[in-house]
Every structure is written in C-alpha cells, then in structure tokens.
Design a protein around this motif. Structure first.
Motif, PDB file in Angstrom:
ATOM      1  N   GLU A 126       0.957  -1.217  -0.195  1.00 17.25           N
ATOM      2  CA  GLU A 126       0.016   0.049   0.014  1.00 17.25           C
ATOM      3  C   GLU A 126       0.791   1.548  -0.045  1.00 17.25           C
ATOM      4  OE1 GLU A 126      -2.693  -0.238   3.185  1.00 17.25           O
ATOM      5  OE2 GLU A 126      -3.641  -2.010   2.498  1.00 17.25           O
ATOM      6  N   LEU A 127       0.440   2.079  -0.961  1.00 17.30           N
ATOM      7  CA  LEU A 127       1.330   3.577  -0.866  1.00 17.30           C
ATOM      8  C   LEU A 127       0.286   4.593  -0.467  1.00 17.30           C
ATOM      9  CD1 LEU A 127       3.154   3.079  -4.161  1.00 17.30           C
ATOM     10  CD2 LEU A 127       4.078   2.888  -2.043  1.00 17.30           C
ATOM     11  N   ARG A 128       0.747   5.186   0.375  1.00 16.29           N
ATOM     12  CA  ARG A 128      -0.013   6.246   0.931  1.00 16.29           C
ATOM     13  C   ARG A 128       0.554   7.565   0.859  1.00 16.29           C
ATOM     14  NH1 ARG A 128      -4.557   4.779   3.948  1.00 16.29           N
ATOM     15  NH2 ARG A 128      -4.456   2.522   4.355  1.00 16.29           N
ATOM     16  N   ALA A 129       0.023   8.354  -0.042  1.00 16.84           N
ATOM     17  CA  ALA A 129       0.515   9.966  -0.209  1.00 16.84           C
ATOM     18  C   ALA A 129       0.764  10.625   1.057  1.00 16.84           C
ATOM     19  CB  ALA A 129      -0.056  10.777  -1.060  1.00 16.84           C
ATOM     20  N   PRO A 130       1.963  11.479   1.445  1.00 20.97           N
ATOM     21  CA  PRO A 130       1.897  12.008   2.740  1.00 20.97           C
ATOM     22  C   PRO A 130       0.620  13.455   2.740  1.00 20.97           C
ATOM     23  CG  PRO A 130       3.726  12.474   1.556  1.00 20.97           C
ATOM     24  CD  PRO A 130       2.828  11.421   0.712  1.00 20.97           C
ATOM     25  N   THR A 131       0.403  13.801   1.876  1.00 21.89           N
ATOM     26  CA  THR A 131      -0.554  15.128   1.641  1.00 21.89           C
ATOM     27  C   THR A 131      -1.443  14.871   0.644  1.00 21.89           C
ATOM     28  OG1 THR A 131       1.011  16.263   0.190  1.00 21.89           O
ATOM     29  CG2 THR A 131       1.407  16.503   2.725  1.00 21.89           C
ATOM     30  N   ASP A 132      -2.248  15.883   0.320  1.00 26.98           N
ATOM     31  CA  ASP A 132      -3.267  15.847  -0.809  1.00 26.98           C
ATOM     32  C   ASP A 132      -2.784  16.256  -2.205  1.00 26.98           C
ATOM     33  OD1 ASP A 132      -5.419  14.741   1.001  1.00 26.98           O
ATOM     34  OD2 ASP A 132      -6.207  16.480   1.025  1.00 26.98           O
ATOM     35  N   GLY A 133      -2.966  15.881  -2.950  1.00 21.26           N
ATOM     36  CA  GLY A 133      -2.200  16.484  -4.336  1.00 21.26           C
ATOM     37  C   GLY A 133      -3.031  15.705  -5.747  1.00 21.26           C
ATOM     38  N   VAL A 134      -2.136  15.832  -6.583  1.00 21.92           N
ATOM     39  CA  VAL A 134      -2.321  15.328  -7.831  1.00 21.92           C
ATOM     40  C   VAL A 134      -1.519  14.372  -8.252  1.00 21.92           C
ATOM     41  CG1 VAL A 134      -3.014  15.696 -10.677  1.00 21.92           C
ATOM     42  CG2 VAL A 134      -4.009  17.392  -8.749  1.00 21.92           C
ATOM     43  N   LEU A 135      -1.579  13.284  -8.780  1.00 24.74           N
ATOM     44  CA  LEU A 135      -0.746  12.043  -9.224  1.00 24.74           C
ATOM     45  C   LEU A 135      -0.220  12.644 -10.716  1.00 24.74           C
ATOM     46  CD1 LEU A 135       0.884   9.524  -8.259  1.00 24.74           C
ATOM     47  CD2 LEU A 135      -1.093   8.180  -9.516  1.00 24.74           C
ATOM     48  N   MET A 136       1.093  12.901 -10.733  1.00 24.58           N
ATOM     49  CA  MET A 136       1.482  13.453 -12.183  1.00 24.58           C
ATOM     50  C   MET A 136       2.257  12.109 -12.987  1.00 24.58           C
ATOM     51  SD  MET A 136       0.780  16.740 -11.968  1.00 24.58           S
ATOM     52  CE  MET A 136       1.795  17.182 -13.498  1.00 24.58           C
ATOM     53  N   GLU A 137       2.729  11.385 -12.338  1.00 25.52           N
ATOM     54  CA  GLU A 137       3.419  10.363 -12.929  1.00 25.52           C
ATOM     55  C   GLU A 137       3.374   8.979 -12.264  1.00 25.52           C
ATOM     56  OE1 GLU A 137       7.921   9.452 -15.137  1.00 25.52           O
ATOM     57  OE2 GLU A 137       7.243  11.287 -14.269  1.00 25.52           O
ATOM     58  N   TRP A 138       3.280   7.826 -12.759  1.00 25.41           N
ATOM     59  CA  TRP A 138       3.425   6.542 -12.206  1.00 25.41           C
ATOM     60  C   TRP A 138       4.368   5.541 -12.786  1.00 25.41           C
ATOM     61  CZ3 TRP A 138       1.601   4.537  -7.588  1.00 25.41           C
ATOM     62  CH2 TRP A 138       1.663   3.264  -7.737  1.00 25.41           C
ATOM     63  N   SER A 139       5.407   5.028 -12.390  1.00 26.06           N
ATOM     64  CA  SER A 139       6.460   4.670 -12.970  1.00 26.06           C
ATOM     65  C   SER A 139       6.934   3.179 -12.542  1.00 26.06           C
ATOM     66  CB  SER A 139       7.758   5.311 -12.795  1.00 26.06           C
ATOM     67  OG  SER A 139       8.146   5.464 -11.434  1.00 26.06           O
ATOM     68  N   ALA A 140       5.714   2.277 -11.716  1.00 21.39           N
ATOM     69  CA  ALA A 140       5.681   1.052 -11.497  1.00 21.39           C
ATOM     70  C   ALA A 140       4.354   0.494 -12.186  1.00 21.39           C
ATOM     71  CB  ALA A 140       5.643   1.076  -9.989  1.00 21.39           C
ATOM     72  N   GLU A 141       4.593  -0.806 -12.263  1.00 20.87           N
ATOM     73  CA  GLU A 141       3.453  -1.763 -12.619  1.00 20.87           C
ATOM     74  C   GLU A 141       2.739  -2.319 -11.501  1.00 20.87           C
ATOM     75  OE1 GLU A 141       2.172  -1.402 -15.466  1.00 20.87           O
ATOM     76  OE2 GLU A 141       3.586   0.013 -16.317  1.00 20.87           O
ATOM     77  N   PRO A 142       1.606  -3.006 -11.550  1.00 21.20           N
ATOM     78  CA  PRO A 142       0.930  -3.714 -10.459  1.00 21.20           C
ATOM     79  C   PRO A 142       1.633  -5.079 -10.473  1.00 21.20           C
ATOM     80  CG  PRO A 142      -0.716  -2.764 -11.888  1.00 21.20           C
ATOM     81  CD  PRO A 142       0.388  -2.387 -12.465  1.00 21.20           C
ATOM     82  N   GLY A 143       2.110  -5.529  -9.334  1.00 21.40           N
ATOM     83  CA  GLY A 143       2.816  -6.684  -8.995  1.00 21.40           C
ATOM     84  C   GLY A 143       4.552  -6.563  -9.035  1.00 21.40           C
ATOM     85  N   GLN A 144       4.765  -5.309  -9.713  1.00 24.85           N
ATOM     86  CA  GLN A 144       6.400  -5.339  -9.938  1.00 24.85           C
ATOM     87  C   GLN A 144       7.029  -5.194  -8.467  1.00 24.85           C
ATOM     88  OE1 GLN A 144       7.328  -1.833 -12.062  1.00 24.85           O
ATOM     89  NE2 GLN A 144       9.608  -1.904 -11.620  1.00 24.85           N
ATOM     90  N   VAL A 145       8.118  -5.820  -8.328  1.00 24.43           N
ATOM     91  CA  VAL A 145       9.055  -5.704  -7.105  1.00 24.43           C
ATOM     92  C   VAL A 145      10.057  -4.541  -7.235  1.00 24.43           C
ATOM     93  CG1 VAL A 145      10.641  -6.969  -5.574  1.00 24.43           C
ATOM     94  CG2 VAL A 145       8.947  -8.336  -6.657  1.00 24.43           C
ATOM     95  N   VAL A 146      10.019  -3.614  -6.367  1.00 26.40           N
ATOM     96  CA  VAL A 146      10.764  -2.426  -6.502  1.00 26.40           C
ATOM     97  C   VAL A 146      11.862  -2.469  -5.383  1.00 26.40           C
ATOM     98  CG1 VAL A 146       9.205  -1.323  -7.600  1.00 26.40           C
ATOM     99  CG2 VAL A 146       8.950  -1.165  -5.183  1.00 26.40           C
TER     100      VAL A 146
END
Length: 219
Positions: free
Chosen positions: A38-58
């Motif tokens: 689970e990824l939780r943003a520290p503050t409210d905002g707008v997601l500008m870019e997503w560089s990972a895929e579901p299930g990807q190990v980072v």
C-alpha cells in the motif's frame, strides 16, 4: 494421572505454544508484507506520473510515482551560473497563450549542478488561476548586473607582475592593471580602473611600453 502422562502433556503443551508463536510471527510478517503493498501519499495532491506496474518488485527507496502537492503551483527553473546561488526574488512566467503570471522565489539549490553548471530554483506562481500542472512556461527574470569590462582577448598583456591592458590617452599609452574575471576565444571580461568610452589596444601588446606615442586610425 501418572508421572509419564503428565510429562507427555507438558511436552504437548510446549509444542503447541511453539506452534502458536511461529504462527503469530508468520501473521506479523504477512501483515508487514501487506502494508508494503500500500502506498499512501503524505499530503493531498495530484498524481502526475506513475512509473511502476502492478505486481512489480521495487527496490527500497525506488521512486514509483510523482505527486504534485495541493497548494500553490510552482515552476522549476535551471538558472545559469551567472545568477549564482542568489537569484532574483521575483519575475514573470509566460504561458503558451501569452498570459503573464508574477512569480516569487521559494527555494534555490545551494550548489550548481556539476554537469550542467546550473542552479535549480523553484518559483511560486502568484495567481488564483495558474497554468495546468505539467505545463512548460517561459520564465522572465531581471538580469544580474554585469561586472567589469569586456575587451578583446588580445588586449590582455601578462608580461608584468599581473594582467594589464593598454589605454590610449592623448595619443600615448598608459598601462592599466586589471583582474581577468573570465575569458573565451574572442573576448575577456576584466575588472579595473577603466571608464566607458575609453580605448584600449586590441592586438600587439607584447611590443608596447609606457608612454609610447600611438596614432588612432578609423577602420
């Protein structure tokens, strides 16, 4: 109950306790692993870019998203080295439609980028209707004062204890000590007791001497 039966019961109880502790440890590990998904943003905002895929190990610390925080919009500027670490406090941002928005400095990096030799600065857009997030705008800033004087690079004479240029006054040469601030293949920027409009010898300084009479000719 006999002694042997009591020992067996105690052994079974210890085994059951060990199994329970192992199961509880596995539950904690599973809960931790679930929390990492689970990824939780520290503050409210707008997601500008997503560089990972579901299930990807980072890897630990690997960026997976770029979030623009809710609040005043900002523009990031790579300032030329001549601005130094103290850029102008205010300026203007010009959108693609030609609209002009005042901007105010929020932060600037303390050192220049070692590759680009620029300073990263962020300016806050002072408007209630800023350009859309991710827009490219033109930034207009007051230029820093230019220090020194620009002379042809051939005017620099370094035969003495330091650099100097030869100034022409009333048909005679006068050596003027200068400090060379910068230099390229064609010109040099120097600091010294020169005045606007004064003429200096551009070439052949290696044969000049103090008080030599010269004649100026128009090109």
């Amino acid at each position: 109950m006999g002694e042997q039966a009591l020992d067996r019961a105690r052994t079974q109880l210890e085994a059951a306790r060990s199994q329970l502790e192992a199961a509880q440890a596995q539950e904690r590990q599973a809960r931790n692993a679930l929390g990492y998904t689970e990824l939780r943003a520290p503050t409210d905002g707008v997601l500008m870019e997503w560089s990972a895929e579901p299930g990807q190990v980072v890897a630990e610390g690997q960026p997976v998203a770029t979030l623009a925080q809710k609040g005043a919009h900002e523009v990031e500027v790579a300032l030329p080295e001549r601005f130094g670490s103290q850029p102008p406090l205010r300026g203007e941002a010009i959108s693609s439609d030609g609209s002009v928005v005042p901007i105010e400095l929020r932060e600037v990096s303390g050192a220049a980028d070692p590759v680009s030799r620029t300073f990263r600065a962020r300016y806050r857009l002072l408007t209630a209707d800023p350009p859309p997030l991710g827009s490219v705008v033109q930034v207009r800033l007051p230029q820093p004062p230019v220090e020194g004087w620009e002379v042809p690079v051939g005017a620099i004479d370094e035969r003495g204890a330091g650099a100097r240029v030869w100034r022409v006054r009333e048909g005679r040469l006068e050596a003027v000590p200068v400090e060379v601030l910068s230099m390229d293949q064609r010109t040099a920027r120097v600091r010294g007791p020169l005045q606007a409009g004064e003429r200096v010898v551009a070439f052949g300084t290696h044969v000049l001497r103090e008080g030599m009479r010269v004649e100026e000719r128009s090109p």
